[in-house]
Each structure stands twice: as structure tokens, then as C-alpha cells.
Design an enzyme around this catalytic site. Structure first.
Site, PDB file in Angstrom:
ATOM      1  N   MET A 216       0.939  -1.027   0.393  1.00  0.00           N
ATOM      2  CA  MET A 216       0.435   0.262  -0.143  1.00  0.00           C
ATOM      3  C   MET A 216       0.644   0.689  -0.030  1.00  0.00           C
ATOM      4  O   MET A 216       0.477   2.353   0.403  1.00  0.00           O
ATOM      5  CB  MET A 216      -1.284   0.128   1.293  1.00  0.00           C
TER       6      MET A 216
ATOM      7  N   TYR B   1       3.946   4.182   1.098  1.00  0.00           N
ATOM      8  CA  TYR B   1       5.028   4.491   2.216  1.00  0.00           C
ATOM      9  C   TYR B   1       5.615   3.288   2.518  1.00  0.00           C
ATOM     10  O   TYR B   1       6.021   3.696   3.725  1.00  0.00           O
ATOM     11  CB  TYR B   1       3.622   4.814   2.972  1.00  0.00           C
TER      12      TYR B   1
ATOM     13  N   HIS C 218       9.431  -3.739   3.185  1.00  0.00           N
ATOM     14  CA  HIS C 218       8.985  -4.135   2.344  1.00  0.00           C
ATOM     15  C   HIS C 218      10.375  -3.755   1.045  1.00  0.00           C
ATOM     16  O   HIS C 218      10.059  -5.433  -0.168  1.00  0.00           O
ATOM     17  CB  HIS C 218       8.349  -2.587   1.241  1.00  0.00           C
TER      18      HIS C 218
ATOM     19  N   SER D 110       6.482  -0.730  10.249  1.00  0.00           N
ATOM     20  CA  SER D 110       5.005  -0.407   9.630  1.00  0.00           C
ATOM     21  C   SER D 110       5.119   1.153   8.878  1.00  0.00           C
ATOM     22  O   SER D 110       6.093   2.056   9.328  1.00  0.00           O
ATOM     23  CB  SER D 110       4.183  -0.991  10.489  1.00  0.00           C
TER      24      SER D 110
HETATM   25  O1  PAF Z   1      -0.312  -5.953   3.245  1.00  0.00           O
HETATM   26  C1  PAF Z   1      -0.531  -5.130   3.049  1.00  0.00           C
HETATM   27  O2  PAF Z   1       0.596  -3.796   3.097  1.00  0.00           O
HETATM   28  C2  PAF Z   1      -2.029  -5.113   2.173  1.00  0.00           C
HETATM   29  O3  PAF Z   1      -2.557  -5.604   3.014  1.00  0.00           O
HETATM   30  C3  PAF Z   1      -2.262  -5.786   0.930  1.00  0.00           C
HETATM   31  C4  PAF Z   1      -1.864  -7.484   1.062  1.00  0.00           C
HETATM   32  C5  PAF Z   1      -1.557  -5.162   0.105  1.00  0.00           C
HETATM   33  C6  PAF Z   1      -3.590  -5.882  -0.290  1.00  0.00           C
HETATM   34  O4  PAF Z   1      -4.013  -4.414   0.182  1.00  0.00           O
END
Ligand code: PAF
Length: 279
Positions: free
Chosen positions: A27, A29, A34, A183
Site C-alpha cells: 500500500m 509508503y 517492503h 510499519s
Molecule cells: O499488506 C498490505 O500492505 C496489504 O494488506 C496488501 C497485501 C497490499 C493488500 O492491500
């Protein structure tokens, strides 16, 4: 790196790809968590696709959809830096949920537990968008972070139930130096809250250590976690759970591994989740 903003263009691009494809769904940011997924995808696949979409369907009416942090230019440069080939960043929610949209994925049991119980409709929104993004990107492997433990269980179940032909790869939680799980929502914390929130991982680690020394009572481990959390009153615990790591059923007596120890706490404006596995 190729940036795609419509579903039609994503489908067209996917049709022309050959070789193994790793996907990292986000999502935006972005943080080191990530990027660790993207690096792993880069190492294990010919093509890496990342998606950036703040999915309205997984936010409740009183949740932080409007406030959710966004910075697309920064995200794109971070993804380029780790060698992502394609970014799918739908230009608007209507690209994913056009007028008349009405197909939803509802798991019957897992979303009634833990985060699903606290956030009704959340996993319906997650499962639906993940299924759509899987269809658009058709990955060989999809990478998710262990931090969202229940999300990983829900997605694995959906992949199995709906015969998605892909591997779900769950990667370790990436933490700040003080142990706080990374996060996008950590941005809501003041520096003081950020340092006090370290108690969350201290409490979970203490339970892990006690388990390592032979403690098997779920009640004793739950109490241990709650007592440590209570030393930081600005960390307001919503729940602490010790559950079967596959069914997510709460364990009331002795723990038979693997168990998921998960918790949620509010710290200032942030609602923080974290977990460890007892195995
Ligand atoms: O983990 C996340 O950021 C979200 O839940 C995802 C998997 C991208 C689905 O919107």
C-alpha cells in the site's frame, strides 16, 4: 522500471512477459520491510513486479484511510533502487473497483479470529484485492511479511482454496534497531512514542525466551507479556493472543507448537500489530 497505472495496461504488459515472476503487493509508503521482500523477489525471479495501492476495501469506516501516508515519487525511486522491473500503481480506486463492482472474496472462518474480529470486513477487502492483483500480475511467487501474520494465513488459505498457481513466500519481520516492527503506520508515532513502543517486541521476546526455557502454559505466557506491556502505560494493549498458527484458534491450555503469539496496541495515533512464532 516501467510504471503502469491502468488494469488494461497491466494485463497487456503481463501477456508479453516470459520467465518466472515475483510479486510484492504494497500500500506504498515503503520501508525496509517492503524492500526486503522486493530484494528477495529480485533474487529468486526473472521479473519483479511491485504494486502500490491503498485499498479502500480493507479499511473500516472509522479507520485511517484518508490519513494513510502516501509518497509515490519516493516509493518509485526506492523500488527502482532494488531492481524492480514493473510497478503497478492504479491511478484511482475506480481502476480496481469500477462502477458496478460486486465480486468479493469471503473466507468463512479465519476472518472471524484476531484482527478479523477487531476489524470486521478487513480480510474480505484484503482477500479480494490480493486475488485481483494476483490475476493482473499472475506471479510465480508472491512475497509477504510475517508482521501481518493473519494476512499470511488468510492468503495461503485463499491460494489453496481457489487454486491460484503460485507460491506464497513469507519473509521475516524487519525491525528498527530498538525492536519495533517496521510499519508504514510508525510514521504516526512521535519520537518518544516510537522509543516506548519498543516494549511490544521486548514483551513478545520475553515470551519466546520463556517458551525456549520450557514454559508451555499459554496463560502464564500471556500474563508475562501483559505484565511487561504494563510497564509502559502509553502503550494501550488491545489484545494479546496465543493461538494455533494454522487455525488461529486461541490456545487455552498447554501449547503444542507451532503457536502464533500476536498482539495489538494503541500508541498515540497508531494502532500497532506484532507477533512471534513459538515453534
Ligand atoms: O499488506 C498490505 O500492505 C496489504 O494488506 C496488501 C497485501 C497490499 C493488500 O492491500
Amino acid at each position: 522500471m516501467h510504471v503502469i497505472i491502468t488494469t488494461a495496461a497491466m494485463q497487456a504488459a503481463r501477456r508479453s512477459l516470459n520467465g518466472t515472476t515475483g510479486v510484492v503487493l504494497t500500500m506504498g509508503y515503503l520501508h525496509e520491510g517492503h524492500l526486503s521482500l522486493a530484494r528477495r523477489a529480485r533474487a529468486e525471479n526473472d521479473i519483479v513486479i511491485a504494486t502500490i495501492f491503498v485499498n479502500p476495501a480493507q479499511f473500516g469506516p472509522r479507520e485511517d484511510l484518508a490519513a494513510y501516508p502516501r509518497d509515490l515519487p519516493r516509493d518509485l525511486s526506492l523500488l527502482e533502487g532494488v531492481g524492480v522491473d514493473i510497478v503497478f500503481a492504479p491511478e484511482s480506486p475506480a481502476e480496481i473497483y469500477p462502477d458496478g463492482y460486486q465480486t468479493w472474496i469471503d473466507l468463512s472462518d479465519l476472518p472471524t479470529k484476531l484482527e478479523g474480529a477487531a476489524r470486521p470486513g478487513h480480510y474480505r477487502g484484503v482477500a479480494t484485492v490480493v486475488a485481483k492483483l494476483f490475476n493482473l500480475t499472475r506471479p510465480t511467487r508472491a512475497y509477504f511479511g510475517q508482521k501481518d501474520a493473519q494476512q499470511c494465513v488468510v492468503i495461503r488459505r485463499m491460494v489453496q482454496d481457489l487454486n491460484f498457481d503460485l507460491d506464497v513466500v513469507v519473509c521475516p519481520t524487519v525491525r528498527e534497531a530498538n525492536g519495533l516492527a517496521m510499519s508504514s503506520r510508525n510514521t504516526y508515532l512521535t519520537p518518544d512514542e516510537r522509543s516506548r513502543a519498543a516494549v511490544i517486541y521486548r514483551a513478545l521476546s520475553a515470551a519466546q525466551a520463556a517458551y525456549g526455557q520450557g514454559e508451555r502454559s499459554a496463560a502464564v505466557l500471556r500474563r508475562l507479556i501483559l505484565d511487561i506491556l504494563a510497564t509502559e502505560p502509553i502503550v494501550q494493549t488491545e489484545y494479546v493472543s496465543i493461538a494455533d498458527a494454522n487455525t488461529l484458534d486461541e490456545i487455552e491450555a498447554a501449547i503444542a507448537a507451532p503457536a502464533l503469539v500476536s498482539m495489538v496496541a494503541r500508541v498515540g495515533k497508531a494502532r500497532l500489530i506484532d507477533n512471534v512464532i513459538l515453534a
